[in-house]
Enzyme design. Sequence first.
Site, PDB file in Angstrom:
ATOM      1  N   HIS A 165      40.990  42.805  42.868  1.00  0.00           N
ATOM      2  CA  HIS A 165      41.083  42.106  44.008  1.00  0.00           C
ATOM      3  C   HIS A 165      39.693  41.412  44.368  1.00  0.00           C
ATOM      4  O   HIS A 165      39.249  41.307  45.564  1.00  0.00           O
ATOM      5  CB  HIS A 165      40.545  43.342  45.390  1.00  0.00           C
ATOM      6  CG  HIS A 165      41.851  44.328  45.166  1.00  0.00           C
ATOM      7  ND1 HIS A 165      42.914  43.799  46.018  1.00  0.00           N
ATOM      8  CD2 HIS A 165      41.942  45.521  44.786  1.00  0.00           C
ATOM      9  CE1 HIS A 165      43.783  44.901  45.759  1.00  0.00           C
ATOM     10  NE2 HIS A 165      43.315  45.882  45.309  1.00  0.00           N
ATOM     11  N   GLU A 167      40.875  35.914  48.700  1.00  0.00           N
ATOM     12  CA  GLU A 167      40.416  36.946  49.381  1.00  0.00           C
ATOM     13  C   GLU A 167      40.212  36.494  50.714  1.00  0.00           C
ATOM     14  O   GLU A 167      39.809  35.453  50.807  1.00  0.00           O
ATOM     15  CB  GLU A 167      39.361  37.466  48.549  1.00  0.00           C
ATOM     16  CG  GLU A 167      39.525  38.057  47.057  1.00  0.00           C
ATOM     17  CD  GLU A 167      40.492  38.863  46.815  1.00  0.00           C
ATOM     18  OE1 GLU A 167      40.975  39.795  47.819  1.00  0.00           O
ATOM     19  OE2 GLU A 167      41.125  39.014  45.897  1.00  0.00           O
ATOM     20  N   ASP A 185      41.967  38.100  39.613  1.00  0.00           N
ATOM     21  CA  ASP A 185      43.341  38.427  39.954  1.00  0.00           C
ATOM     22  C   ASP A 185      44.423  37.032  39.401  1.00  0.00           C
ATOM     23  O   ASP A 185      45.366  37.392  39.103  1.00  0.00           O
ATOM     24  CB  ASP A 185      43.591  38.665  41.333  1.00  0.00           C
ATOM     25  CG  ASP A 185      43.235  40.018  41.973  1.00  0.00           C
ATOM     26  OD1 ASP A 185      42.590  40.531  40.946  1.00  0.00           O
ATOM     27  OD2 ASP A 185      43.487  40.393  42.790  1.00  0.00           O
ATOM     28  N   ASP A 219      44.550  32.484  43.635  1.00  0.00           N
ATOM     29  CA  ASP A 219      44.508  33.926  44.480  1.00  0.00           C
ATOM     30  C   ASP A 219      43.360  33.621  45.319  1.00  0.00           C
ATOM     31  O   ASP A 219      42.578  33.077  45.269  1.00  0.00           O
ATOM     32  CB  ASP A 219      44.562  35.201  43.620  1.00  0.00           C
ATOM     33  CG  ASP A 219      44.277  36.394  44.285  1.00  0.00           C
ATOM     34  OD1 ASP A 219      45.305  36.846  44.797  1.00  0.00           O
ATOM     35  OD2 ASP A 219      42.924  36.827  44.776  1.00  0.00           O
TER      36      ASP A 219
END
Length: 573
Positions: free
Chosen positions: A171, A32, A176, A30
């Site tokens: 998040h 960000e 995540d 994942d």
Amino acid sequence: MDTGRRPGAAQLAFDELGTPLRDITFVVFDLETTGTKPGPDGITEIGAVKIRAGEVVGEFATFVNPGMPIPPQIVELTGITGAMVYDAPRIERVLPAFLEFISGAVLVAHNAAFDTGFMRAACEGHGYHWPKTAVVCTVRLARRVISRDETPSYRLSALAALFGARTTPNHRALADARATVDVLHALLERVGNLGVHTLEELLDYLPGVTAAQRRKRSLAEHLPSRPGVYLFRGPSDEVLYVGTSSDLRRRVRQYFTGSESRGRIREMVALAERVDAVECAHALEAAVRELRLIAAHRPMYNRRSKNPRHAWWVALTEEAFPRLSVVRMPRDGMLGPFRTQTDARSAADTLAGASGLRTCTQRISATAPSGTPCVLAELGRCGAPCAGLQTAEAYRPGVLAVSGLIAGTDGRPLRAAADQLARLSAAEHYEQAAQHRDQLAGLIRAVGRAHRQSALAGIPELIAAGPDGNGGWELAVIRHGRLASAGVARRGVPPMPVVEMLVASAETVLPGPGPLFGAIPEEIGILLRWLTRPGVRLVRTTQPWAEPAAVAGGWQEWLDLAASATALERVAG
């Protein structure tokens, strides 16, 4: 009757003749980011979990300096602030470790197109190769398995709650990714009840695969599960597409599953009649052979590397008052290679401005009296100072400085260009300064790349060894910037006898003309990326492998600052 089965070994059923899911290494990851549009920068955090047979075997997590401000709404959503990523490494320094972590694995992400899009753009923007691997999107899989009666949303938070994930998504990248692991396992359990037990069946189960694609899966059945290069051939035996993989059979089978969504490639698969393969010792040899085969066959469905020798170079002209010219054919004393003529012209103009060389194409006689204007100046077509207004002796230092920069012995032109940038900034000519900064950054990168490539190409023979990940060694014999031989010494096998065998059977390479001794720039780039990987060692070399340190080598910090400034302007603009 002897069935050849090992005691305790499970016999494979017909539906397990593919790659069983229990034998697949998945990397669930994942990101960000600072926004939604993929680019070379903008990633703020990476989190990844490596799993196999339902067990976690490794994790990867790091902040990333995105090279730009983090928008307030993103800070509010993720909790990641500019202060948290200020001292974090830039993405170009994170990519080698991340690519090593995911090597050989099937990638998994929630809304995979977003995460893989950012990573692919980052790799392309910083000179790394994004691997051609299968990707499983848990959103797409969930839409096939779970009805709206069970969940009102396919967001990660909703699916994690539905399946009772041990980690609550928040998040943040690693949290995540951990939550996605539990979601993936729950989804795999459900599709297993529907008869999906292999990777190929899982990729088929995802939307998008056609019956025609499935029927052509037999084209991959004869391929080995070995590293190498594959060639799709059409009805007239023409080569349609060339690719490379660490597992030929697995990779080619993916072209006949739902994981292949590219329209051009689906068109290619529809035309394909046969798939040939060239087995290779390891991924480096496969990458080099792929490049050479694309150049040889120029397949219509490959977009890159069809003309690897068609580069541009910057050269000093041979006349009384030399200028910088952009040319196609390389020779000694040139700067390059450049991918486009525009890049080469920008570097030439920046270098001419920093060294005082003329930019007009008017030929000037060496016997012209000092102070005599050139023809263009007399006609009023050029108002800039020109070589025709000075003596050959006064003009010569600029020529020597440029020659020294190309040779790696004189960094004064770069410092002069930086001084020009400082003067523009001090005079508050900010737009002009920004343009000059980007041009100077391009010139510095070009000089550094040229020195690295020519340094390797100048070595008659270099032998290197890299760890294969299983206790053995991948070996390469490199001669004048070309891969001349490749092999492996498996765990427990003494490597030096293998080295001697590879040297004895290696391709003879005669040095050619030009700064790269006739080698292909793209092949040298592949070799340099492999040689600078963590753990790669030099076995021996016929001469020292050294690059000039006094020219482009000391500008990395300046380049990082310039890239950050460019990224900030892109966001602000």
